[in-house]
Design a protein around this motif. Sequence first.
Motif, PDB file in Angstrom:
ATOM      1  N   THR A 126      12.454  40.704  -0.549  1.00  0.00           N
ATOM      2  CA  THR A 126      13.699  41.249   0.014  1.00  0.00           C
ATOM      3  C   THR A 126      13.387  42.266   1.099  1.00  0.00           C
ATOM      4  O   THR A 126      14.062  42.304   2.126  1.00  0.00           O
ATOM      5  CB  THR A 126      14.607  41.868  -1.059  1.00  0.00           C
ATOM      6  N   TYR A 127      12.360  43.084   0.890  1.00  0.00           N
ATOM      7  CA  TYR A 127      11.962  44.056   1.916  1.00  0.00           C
ATOM      8  C   TYR A 127      11.491  43.336   3.175  1.00  0.00           C
ATOM      9  O   TYR A 127      11.919  43.664   4.285  1.00  0.00           O
ATOM     10  CB  TYR A 127      10.857  44.987   1.404  1.00  0.00           C
ATOM     11  N   LEU A 128      10.593  42.372   3.033  1.00  0.00           N
ATOM     12  CA  LEU A 128      10.042  41.678   4.195  1.00  0.00           C
ATOM     13  C   LEU A 128      11.136  40.943   4.974  1.00  0.00           C
ATOM     14  O   LEU A 128      11.126  40.932   6.201  1.00  0.00           O
ATOM     15  CB  LEU A 128       8.943  40.706   3.782  1.00  0.00           C
ATOM     16  N   GLN A 129      12.094  40.346   4.256  1.00  0.00           N
ATOM     17  CA  GLN A 129      13.193  39.652   4.929  1.00  0.00           C
ATOM     18  C   GLN A 129      14.074  40.616   5.728  1.00  0.00           C
ATOM     19  O   GLN A 129      14.510  40.288   6.818  1.00  0.00           O
ATOM     20  CB  GLN A 129      14.066  38.904   3.921  1.00  0.00           C
ATOM     21  N   SER A 130      14.325  41.794   5.179  1.00  0.00           N
ATOM     22  CA  SER A 130      15.292  42.709   5.803  1.00  0.00           C
ATOM     23  C   SER A 130      14.660  43.740   6.738  1.00  0.00           C
ATOM     24  O   SER A 130      15.342  44.240   7.631  1.00  0.00           O
ATOM     25  CB  SER A 130      16.086  43.449   4.726  1.00  0.00           C
TER      26      SER A 130
END
Length: 163
Positions: A43-47
């Motif tokens: 989720t961090y890498l996507q956002s």
Amino acid sequence: MSTQRTWVGPSAPERLGILRGTRSIAIVGMSNKPSRASYFVATYLQSSSPYRVYFVNPVLDEVLGQKVYPSLAELPEVPDLVDVFRKDADLPGVAREAVAVGAKTLWLQLGSWNEEAAAIAEDAGLDVVMDQCVKIEHARFHGGLHLAGFNTGVISSKRQVLA
């Protein structure tokens, strides 16, 4: 098997160089459970990162609205960095798979240390990082790491004073 650590990983500036040279990341061992580290990192890498992020897990079809691939070989592109969330016994096999597809970096998450996997990857010319978190390192180098691990949007060496 020896528990003594003899392998020496890349320095902080070298890890920054790896992250700056990375365009795509495959998360091997992706979970659909929000409590798992792989889910949080994804989720961090996507956002909050510029990377194209792919998920690899042979028993899942979709996570976070995104297709999950059964293996690295089935990804639509060769990932620059293979971020591994698997048990210790699986790490040499994942290293061989990363080498076989032509990845540039094998990155083993916090708590993962396997010198056999590191040797397999390094012998094939891959960069190796062990016992580090891609999310933490990316946030640290890009001003997004707060005491709680969240991006506050403020870069400061002072702690916030609450009245």
